[in-house]
Design a protein around this motif. Structure first.
Motif, short mmCIF file in Angstrom:
data_model
loop_
_atom_site.label_atom_id
_atom_site.label_comp_id
_atom_site.label_asym_id
_atom_site.label_seq_id
_atom_site.Cartn_x
_atom_site.Cartn_y
_atom_site.Cartn_z
N ASP A 69 39.21 65.35 78.74
CA ASP A 69 39.50 64.61 79.49
C ASP A 69 40.91 64.44 78.83
O ASP A 69 42.03 63.52 79.64
N THR A 70 40.78 63.85 77.72
CA THR A 70 42.10 63.29 76.74
C THR A 70 43.12 64.65 76.74
O THR A 70 44.09 63.96 76.52
N ASN A 93 49.58 75.82 67.69
CA ASN A 93 50.59 74.62 66.58
C ASN A 93 49.35 74.52 66.00
O ASN A 93 48.38 75.40 66.47
N THR A 94 49.38 73.56 64.67
CA THR A 94 48.58 73.74 63.94
C THR A 94 48.16 72.34 63.77
O THR A 94 49.18 71.17 63.66
N ASN A 95 46.90 71.84 63.68
CA ASN A 95 46.89 69.95 63.68
C ASN A 95 46.77 69.67 62.49
O ASN A 95 45.97 70.24 61.66
N GLU A 96 47.49 68.81 61.62
CA GLU A 96 47.99 69.02 60.29
C GLU A 96 46.70 68.47 59.84
O GLU A 96 46.62 68.81 59.01
N LEU A 97 45.49 67.39 60.93
CA LEU A 97 44.62 67.05 60.18
C LEU A 97 43.68 68.40 59.82
O LEU A 97 42.65 68.21 58.95
N GLN A 221 49.66 68.08 73.22
CA GLN A 221 49.13 67.55 74.11
C GLN A 221 47.61 68.03 73.32
O GLN A 221 46.79 66.71 73.92
N PHE A 222 47.84 69.38 73.14
CA PHE A 222 45.93 68.80 72.23
C PHE A 222 45.69 69.22 70.63
O PHE A 222 44.66 68.93 70.53
N VAL A 223 46.67 69.48 70.35
CA VAL A 223 47.03 69.14 68.29
C VAL A 223 46.25 67.24 68.60
O VAL A 223 46.14 67.12 67.25
N GLU A 224 47.59 66.58 69.07
CA GLU A 224 48.17 65.18 69.06
C GLU A 224 46.60 64.73 68.56
O GLU A 224 46.87 63.92 68.22
N ALA A 225 46.20 64.64 69.79
CA ALA A 225 44.87 63.98 70.32
C ALA A 225 43.59 63.57 69.20
O ALA A 225 43.13 62.78 69.12
N ALA A 226 43.83 64.83 68.50
CA ALA A 226 42.88 65.25 67.26
C ALA A 226 42.98 63.80 66.56
O ALA A 226 42.33 63.04 65.50
#
Length: 232
Positions: A69-70, A93-97, A221-226
């Motif tokens: 839900d996040t 899109n890449t999650n930098e983390l 919104q998917f990669v930023e949440a992490a």
């Protein structure tokens, strides 16, 4: 933006799904598919399983993984608000983390052209995903067991077939069919999931590429949440 890539443009999605599923064999399409048949590229990831597992284990030990839900509250309300997910790669899109957290998975996703998404999926004990269908038929979904309870092992029902995860074993599932996940174990089930473009003819594949390109706007919104996980 806040929205749902699963629920946007329902009329367009219904039309494109009809095209994709017709090319995939309609009702006779395979449900549970050996990965070499449709996703042979994943052998490169499977041979690095020890490194991948070590990275996922370290990730779970160091971060609080957000719930569905996040990222997508609309779809989570239909599937599960308790399902925990870490997106390394989403619609290009890449999650930098993930460069530090999951370099093996991220490297594979970024270097394999037909990969759409890659993420870690965690189902805590007792958490279930009720019967549902993936609303977009242009992808197939690869599962790789990372942590699989041996007591009362969790399994997935896909239409009228069942699959029980095994650590280190990969499989491809057509999640456009109704499926549900059952985890009645006392331990979490952890898998890596990779969505990839469904193999189809040239025109349907071109349409699929365009539709997935349109979905890129939802990726942040998917990669930023992490990136805002609470550290232990």
């Amino acid at each position: 933006m806040k929205g749902s890539p699963s629920l946007n443009n329902p009329r367009v999605r219904a039309l494109t799904n009809w095209v994709f599923l017709r090319k995939a064999g309609g009702r006779n399409r395979r449900r549970i598919i050996p990965s070499p048949a449709v996703f042979p590229e994943v052998w490169e990831l499977e041979r690095k399983f020890p490194e991948l597992k070590a990275e996922v284990d370290a990730l779970l030990a160091s971060r609080d993984i957000p719930t569905y839900d996040t990222f997508d509250p609309q779809r989570a309300a239909q599937v599960s608000e308790e399902w925990r997910l870490y997106y390394a790669y989403m619609f290009g899109n890449t999650n930098e983390l993930a460069k530090k957290d999951l370099p093996t998975l991220l490297s594979f996703a970024e270097s394999t052209p037909n990969v759409v998404n890659s993420f870690v999926s965690i189902l805590e004990p007792g958490v279930k995903l009720p019967p549902h269908e993936d609303p977009y038929a242009g992808i197939l979904r690869y599962h790789l067991g990372i942590q699989v309870p041996t007591d009362n092992p969790p399994r997935i029902r896909l239409a009228d077939e069942f699959y029980q995860w095994k650590e280190g074993e990969g499989v491809v599932l057509d999640v456009s069919l109704e499926h549900e996940v059952i985890n009645e174990s006392e331990q979490p089930r952890v898998i890596v999931i990779i969505d990839f473009r469904r193999p189809m003819g040239p025109l349907a594949s071109l349409l699929n590429r365009y539709c997935l390109w349109q979905k890129r706007k939802f990726a942040p919104q998917f990669v930023e949440a992490a990136k805002y996980d609470v550290m232990h």
